[in-house]
Design a protein around this motif. Structure first.
Motif, PDB file in Angstrom:
ATOM      1  N   ALA A  14     -14.758  -3.667  51.172  1.00 39.71           N
ATOM      2  CA  ALA A  14     -15.712  -2.627  51.569  1.00 39.71           C
ATOM      3  C   ALA A  14     -16.331  -2.038  50.306  1.00 39.71           C
ATOM      4  O   ALA A  14     -15.762  -2.143  49.215  1.00 39.71           O
ATOM      5  CB  ALA A  14     -15.011  -1.538  52.378  1.00 39.71           C
ATOM      6  N   GLY A  77     -23.866   1.616  51.022  1.00 42.72           N
ATOM      7  CA  GLY A  77     -23.096   0.500  51.550  1.00 42.72           C
ATOM      8  C   GLY A  77     -23.812  -0.821  51.646  1.00 42.72           C
ATOM      9  O   GLY A  77     -23.200  -1.884  51.543  1.00 42.72           O
ATOM     10  N   TYR A  84     -22.276  -2.644  56.167  1.00 42.75           N
ATOM     11  CA  TYR A  84     -21.932  -1.303  55.702  1.00 42.75           C
ATOM     12  C   TYR A  84     -23.160  -0.438  55.444  1.00 42.75           C
ATOM     13  O   TYR A  84     -23.052   0.623  54.807  1.00 42.75           O
ATOM     14  CB  TYR A  84     -21.079  -1.389  54.435  1.00 42.75           C
ATOM     15  N   GLN A  87     -23.423   3.763  54.980  1.00 45.88           N
ATOM     16  CA  GLN A  87     -22.376   4.477  54.257  1.00 45.88           C
ATOM     17  C   GLN A  87     -23.023   5.390  53.213  1.00 45.88           C
ATOM     18  O   GLN A  87     -24.005   5.019  52.588  1.00 45.88           O
ATOM     19  CB  GLN A  87     -21.437   3.488  53.567  1.00 45.88           C
TER      20      GLN A  87
END
Length: 244
Positions: A14, A77, A84, A87
């Motif tokens: 991540a 992200g 992602y 984010q």
């Protein structure tokens, strides 16, 4: 037992220093998350590694010249994966909320750059107010910043990051009254006795940033207390499997 510290969260799976990475670290078996804090131009504590916005957000330029509202408007992200997108650069307060949801997860908080005591209290005060003092170590490469953290909260545990080791390293650690001295992995290769000397001085040791089993094995053999890694789920599995 060697503890697993997730470097900027589970940054293997991540985007680093995001809430998604910290949640992934908790799910992946990390004992602790490591992160970086800096100040926006209007004095808010945010979680980001680089001095500039370019590498990990949709913004550009210096963080110190950017307001909180401007930082929070950025995507932190999508550079890692479209999955992602959305984010954000976290606030320290959001990380505190995450830690309260995960009571088994500790925090190793790196304060980037030179901070004054008045600035350092913006980190120490909310951690103390949330009741997290026994789960947190604040650290920095900058001795002046470690000193500022001591002034801001003398009883909050502190660490000194080591990019190199001079002849006065133990004296410096004693003068700063730190509980941890955390060296780069290469320093252990150059000086295998370093961990023992730090332990003899009463210090805990978290080595950074090791991502391969051969390096994990060498660090564990030297007796490190914690390994900081981009692959905390892999390290947790490796340790659980009795690889050492």
């Amino acid at each position: 037992m060697t503890r697993v510290v997730a470097h900027r969260g589970n940054s293997w799976v991540a985007p680093q220093n995001t809430l998604a990475a910290f949640e992934a670290a908790a799910r992946g078996g990390a004992h602790c998350i490591e992160l970086d804090v800096q100040l926006t131009s209007d004095g808010h504590v945010v979680v980001i590694h680089d001095d500039t916005l370019d590498a990990t957000t949709t913004g550009s330029g210096w963080l110190k010249d950017t307001t909180l509202a401007e930082v929070r408007d950025l995507d932190a992200g999508s550079w890692f994966s479209p999955a992602y997108a959305g984010q954000r650069v976290p606030l320290l307060d959001e990380v505190i909320e995450l830690l309260l949801r995960h009571p088994s997860l500790d925090l190793l908080c790196e304060v980037k750059g030179e901070w004054t005591p008045d600035e350092a209290v913006r980190v120490t005060r909310p951690l103390r107010a949330a009741g997290l003092a026994d789960r947190v170590v604040v650290q920095s490469f900058w001795p002046g910043t470690v000193g500022a953290l001591r002034t801001a909260d003398p009883d909050l545990r502190r660490g000194l990051l080591l990019g190199d080791v001079g002849p006065d390293v133990l004296g410096l650690c004693a003068a700063l009254d730190v509980v941890m001295a955390n060296p780069h992995g290469l320093l252990l290769q150059q000086d295998p006795s370093l961990v023992a000397r730090l332990h003899d001085a009463g210090l805990r040791v978290a080595v950074w940033t090791l991502d391969e089993p051969t390096d994990w094995a060498a660090a564990v053999a030297l007796g490190v207390d914690e390994i900081i890694t981009d692959r905390p789920d892999h390290l947790a599995g490796w340790l659980a499997g009795g690889a050492v």
